[in-house]
Every structure is written in structure tokens, then in C-alpha cells.
Design a protein around this motif. Structure first.
Motif, PDB file in Angstrom:
ATOM      1  N   GLN A  41      -9.863  -2.445  -5.836  1.00 60.08           N
ATOM      2  CA  GLN A  41      -9.922  -1.530  -4.693  1.00 60.08           C
ATOM      3  C   GLN A  41     -10.753  -0.294  -5.021  1.00 60.08           C
ATOM      4  O   GLN A  41     -10.684   0.246  -6.129  1.00 60.08           O
ATOM      5  CB  GLN A  41      -8.497  -1.112  -4.301  1.00 60.08           C
ATOM      6  N   TYR A  57       0.856  -1.181   0.000  1.00 60.84           N
ATOM      7  CA  TYR A  57       0.000   0.000   0.000  1.00 60.84           C
ATOM      8  C   TYR A  57       0.898   1.238   0.000  1.00 60.84           C
ATOM      9  O   TYR A  57       1.761   1.394   0.874  1.00 60.84           O
ATOM     10  CB  TYR A  57      -0.920  -0.016   1.219  1.00 60.84           C
ATOM     11  N   THR A 112      -6.271   7.308  -7.795  1.00 62.09           N
ATOM     12  CA  THR A 112      -5.803   6.107  -8.493  1.00 62.09           C
ATOM     13  C   THR A 112      -4.299   6.211  -8.718  1.00 62.09           C
ATOM     14  O   THR A 112      -3.752   7.300  -8.875  1.00 62.09           O
ATOM     15  CB  THR A 112      -6.550   5.908  -9.827  1.00 62.09           C
ATOM     16  N   SER A 113      -3.629   5.043  -8.707  1.00 64.31           N
ATOM     17  CA  SER A 113      -2.174   4.996  -8.838  1.00 64.31           C
ATOM     18  C   SER A 113      -1.768   4.338 -10.155  1.00 64.31           C
ATOM     19  O   SER A 113      -2.386   3.370 -10.603  1.00 64.31           O
ATOM     20  CB  SER A 113      -1.552   4.238  -7.662  1.00 64.31           C
ATOM     21  N   HIS A 159     -11.293   3.579  -4.225  1.00 62.61           N
ATOM     22  CA  HIS A 159     -10.521   4.696  -3.677  1.00 62.61           C
ATOM     23  C   HIS A 159     -10.800   5.921  -4.541  1.00 62.61           C
ATOM     24  O   HIS A 159     -10.976   5.804  -5.756  1.00 62.61           O
ATOM     25  CB  HIS A 159      -9.027   4.359  -3.688  1.00 62.61           C
ATOM     26  N   LYS A 172      -5.921  -0.268  -9.764  1.00 62.90           N
ATOM     27  CA  LYS A 172      -7.258  -0.528  -9.209  1.00 62.90           C
ATOM     28  C   LYS A 172      -8.071  -1.473 -10.087  1.00 62.90           C
ATOM     29  O   LYS A 172      -8.953  -2.169  -9.594  1.00 62.90           O
ATOM     30  CB  LYS A 172      -8.003   0.796  -8.991  1.00 62.90           C
ATOM     31  N   THR A 194       0.443   8.938  -8.334  1.00 61.80           N
ATOM     32  CA  THR A 194      -0.952   8.891  -7.896  1.00 61.80           C
ATOM     33  C   THR A 194      -1.633  10.162  -8.394  1.00 61.80           C
ATOM     34  O   THR A 194      -1.084  11.256  -8.248  1.00 61.80           O
ATOM     35  CB  THR A 194      -1.062   8.795  -6.373  1.00 61.80           C
ATOM     36  N   ASP A 227      -0.790   6.816  -0.312  1.00 61.83           N
ATOM     37  CA  ASP A 227      -2.211   7.185  -0.431  1.00 61.83           C
ATOM     38  C   ASP A 227      -3.143   6.035  -0.059  1.00 61.83           C
ATOM     39  O   ASP A 227      -4.367   6.173  -0.167  1.00 61.83           O
ATOM     40  CB  ASP A 227      -2.504   7.643  -1.865  1.00 61.83           C
ATOM     41  N   GLU A 274     -10.730   9.138  -9.846  1.00 58.58           N
ATOM     42  CA  GLU A 274     -11.056   7.729  -9.564  1.00 58.58           C
ATOM     43  C   GLU A 274     -10.525   6.786 -10.627  1.00 58.58           C
ATOM     44  O   GLU A 274     -10.127   5.664 -10.326  1.00 58.58           O
ATOM     45  CB  GLU A 274     -12.574   7.566  -9.408  1.00 58.58           C
ATOM     46  N   ILE A 281      -3.201   3.010  -1.567  1.00 56.65           N
ATOM     47  CA  ILE A 281      -3.597   2.244  -2.749  1.00 56.65           C
ATOM     48  C   ILE A 281      -2.620   1.086  -2.938  1.00 56.65           C
ATOM     49  O   ILE A 281      -1.397   1.276  -2.876  1.00 56.65           O
ATOM     50  CB  ILE A 281      -3.624   3.148  -3.998  1.00 56.65           C
TER      51      ILE A 281
END
Length: 393
Positions: free
Chosen positions: A300, A56, A305-306, A302, A295, A267, A59, A271, A61
Motif C-alpha cells: 500500500q 483498514y 505507516t502503521s 500511504h 505496508k 501509526t 488512517d 512513509e 492503512i
């Protein structure tokens, strides 16, 4: 570190395993749980899981530090084994390629052709279309030969040549046919990247799966630990080396060529960034090969988004053995040294200079364990078969 090793090393270990990725971790678990062996597992990186390591980020993610790892296999025994350490999340991988100003499915399929050329082909029409463009190659040796033979030069230029040149630092005409043979061409609308019967992701991530795999009293794990620094500090009966085979032998014949990657992690405050997990960029004027959005893989939820941008490189950690005949010959020289070295077994991508998928590495480790088990208990299989035979009668 020396005090720690002295504390546990007085009685020594049955096995010292170098490398805590899939190969080393699977073998460590099997030796400890299956045969009661004492195993020391070391890795020079600060974590277990090898290139499949996920975590993780700041953030919150879940991301893959070394680029996207998508689990897929046709081998039920490998699924059964890994399912001891994880639940699964259904996931079918889809990839788009940025070509001619639009994003289209890769591997090339019916939708790809219709979008690129403004057509309305059906499956039979797509077969005829590709057949009309294919340029038969009598003796298929290179990655260029494979693609041109199947789909012709224009589609080869759009999808394969630039991407391959960036990824490998070589033209496809200089690479073994195995590189592009991995990517099929379809005439139906199947837009999945893989066709395997089992396509899922570890529900809580790869690192959690590795943690459960290695949670055994007979396994001692040491990260941030270089094998060269401890090899004379600890007693062990047998070494399993999952690192680069040429490094083990001091590069005495020269370095085995690899391609590496540089990862740029970001990041963004939205979304969703792209419609699928991975978008490829085949054009040579784009410096990266692909962008991954995690994601999609993890499911996930959140508000951010990464992403990871991948930049191929000649320098850095060894990721991809470069498949050329001269490299295979160089590896054979190291393999001959390995075969003549008692008490050491080489395993995994780096130890055997092969580009394996994750499931293939797991299979290789399980096969090695089976050989060890049979060598220690040659009657075990017979003893197991006899009561089964009596039960059947």
C-alpha cells in the motif's frame, strides 16, 4: 438472536461450525458448494477470518489485527483452492534481528555472519565457520539442543535464547525441539524467511478473501456469537468445533497450556519506519519480541505507516500450544474424549492442539471435507475414473 435463529432454524442445519477462521470457513465453503449442505458458521469475535483478520485502520492503512500473517506453501492444491477467492500479490518475507547494535538477517545466513563478525566469508567458509562453533549433541530433545548442535552456544545466545524465553515464558531447554527446528540456518546469502515455492499475499487482504469464500446461499454466518449460548437454540445434524478442545469439555482435565500475545498498534507520521516488514528483538531487556510494518506486506502507498509491537503473555486469547511432553499427554486425554463423542468433529489449531501454518490448516479442512464427501458418495471416485480411463484408451 433467538428470534433470528428461530427464523432460520425451523428446518435446521446440516452442520454447525464453530470458529470462522481458516479451518471453519474452508470447510463451510466446501460443504455448501461441494455437497449442497446447509451450514451455520458462528464465531464469538465480531468478525470472520480468525487470527488472519485484516482491516483498514482509522488512517486508512490495511493492518493485521492479530500480528503479521504471511502466506506461503509448497502445496499447489491449496493455492488452487484459495485462488478461487482472491488474486495474489507477490511477496517474499524478509526478517531482520536487532543483535549487537545492528540489524542482521534472520534466519542466520552468510550476510549475518559477515556483518556480525566483520568477515568476508564465502559459502564454503561459512560452513567451516559454523562447523567450528557447533557443539554436537548426541540426543537432540530440546530447542536448545537443536540450535547448539547446529551453530554453537554464542549464536544461540545472541539470536534464540532471549527471544524464545520471551515468546514462550520458558527456556529453550524446557521446550520440545520442534520450536527452533522451524528456523533454518543457511550458509548462502538467501535472506528470505521462507523457502516455499509459493510466497504471496492476498491482493485485497485476507478479510476480502474470507468474505468471498463465505458468500454462498447455503452458509449463514453469525459473529459476536458464543457457541455455548446457541447450542440449544438451533437444530443441526453434526458439529464441527474449531475452538479449544479443553473448553468444549469444560476443562475437565485442566486447561491445555497456551501462550498468548498482546498487540500494541501505532501509526507514525512517516512513509517508512523500518527496512523490512518484521524486525525481531531477541534481547531479554526489550519487552516486545518484534515490530511489524504492514505496508511492506500489502504494498500500500500511504504517507503514514502503521506498526504493531508484540508482547508475549501467559494470559489472553490462546495462540500457541506450548510444545512440551506433558502438554501432549494432557491433549491425548481430551482427544480420547473427543473420539468417544458422537456427532462432533474437532478441527484446526485449537481443536487439535497443534501449531499449524495457515496452509496446513487449509489442508486439514480440505482433507476432512474429502473424507465427508467420500463417505456420502463412495462411488464418485470410481465413476470419475472410468470415463478418464475410456478417454485414455
Amino acid at each position: 438472536m433467538r428470534d433470528e435463529l428461530n427464523a432460520v432454524g425451523r428446518k435446521g442445519f446440516d452442520y454447525l461450525i464453530v470458529g470462522a477462521g481458516f479451518a471453519g470457513s474452508v470447510l463451510a465453503e466446501r460443504l455448501a458448494a461441494g455437497l449442497g449442505k446447509r451450514v451455520l458458521l458462528v464465531d464469538r469475535r465480531p468478525h470472520i477470518g480468525g487470527n488472519a483478520y485484516d482491516h483498514y485502520n482509522d488512517d486508512g492503512i490495511l493492518v493485521h489485527r492479530y500480528g503479521p500473517h504471511i502466506f506461503h506453501t509448497n502445496a499447489p492444491r491449496i493455492v488452487e483452492y484459495l485462488s478461487r477467492f482472491t488474486e495474489w500479490r507477490p511477496y517474499e518475507h524478509r526478517v531482520l534481528a536487532e543483535v549487537d547494535g545492528q540489524q542482521v538477517p534472520i534466519p542466520i545466513n552468510l550476510t549475518t555472519l559477515n556483518r556480525l563478525y566483520g568477515l568476508d566469508l564465502d559459502e564454503a567458509g561459512a560452513e567451516r565457520f559454523l562447523a567450528s562453533r557447533a557443539e554436537p549433541v548426541a540426543d537432540i530433545r530440546t530447542s536448545e539442543d537443536v540450535v547448539i548442535n547446529q551453530i554453537g552456544r554464542e549464536l544461540y545466545e545472541k539470536f534464540f535464547r532471549g527471544y524464545t524465553r520471551k515468546q514462550w515464558g520458558l527456556d529453550p531447554s524446557q521446550l520440545d525441539k520442534s520450536v527452533t527446528s522451524r528456523v533454518p540456518t543457511r550458509t548462502n546469502a538467501d535472506d528470505r524467511y521462507f523457502g516455499d515455492s509459493f510466497q504471496m499475499m492476498p491482493l485485497h487482504g485476507y478479510t476480502r478473501m474470507f468474505e468471498k469464500m463465505l458468500d454462498h446461499p447455503n452458509i449463514k454466518v453469525m459473529v459476536n456469537t458464543d457457541f455455548k449460548e446457541i447450542r440449544d437454540e438451533v437444530q443441526y445434524d453434526h458439529l464441527v468445533y474449531c475452538g479449544p478442545i479443553d473448553e468444549y469439555f469444560g476443562y475437565c482435565y485442566g486447561k491445555l497450556p497456551y501462550r498468548s500475545l498482546r498487540f500494541q498498534h501505532e501509526t507514525v507520521d512517516r512513509e517508512r519506519f523500518q527496512p523490512v516488514a518484521v524486525v525481531n528483538y531477541p534481547a531479554e531487556d526489550v519487552p516486545y519480541t518484534r515490530i511489524t510494518e504492514y505496508k511492506h506486506l500489502t504494498g500500500q502507498q500511504h504517507h503514514k505507516t502503521s506498526l504493531t509491537y508484540e508482547y508475549p503473555s501467559a494470559e489472553g486469547d490462546p495462540y500457541y500450544p506450548i510444545p512440551r511432553p506433558e502438554n501432549a499427554e494432557l491433549y491425548k486425554r481430551y482427544q480420547a474424549l473427543a473420539d468417544a463423542t458422537p456427532g462432533v468433529t474437532f478441527l484446526g489449531r485449537l481443536g487439535t492442539y497443534r501449531y499449524y501454518n495457515m496452509d496446513q490448516v487449509v489442508g486439514q479442512a480440505l482433507a476432512l471435507y474429502k473424507r465427508i464427501e467420500e463417505a456420502e458418495h463412495p462411488q464418485a471416485e470410481v465413476e470419475l475414473e472410468e470415463p478418464l480411463a475410456r478417454q485414455a484408451t
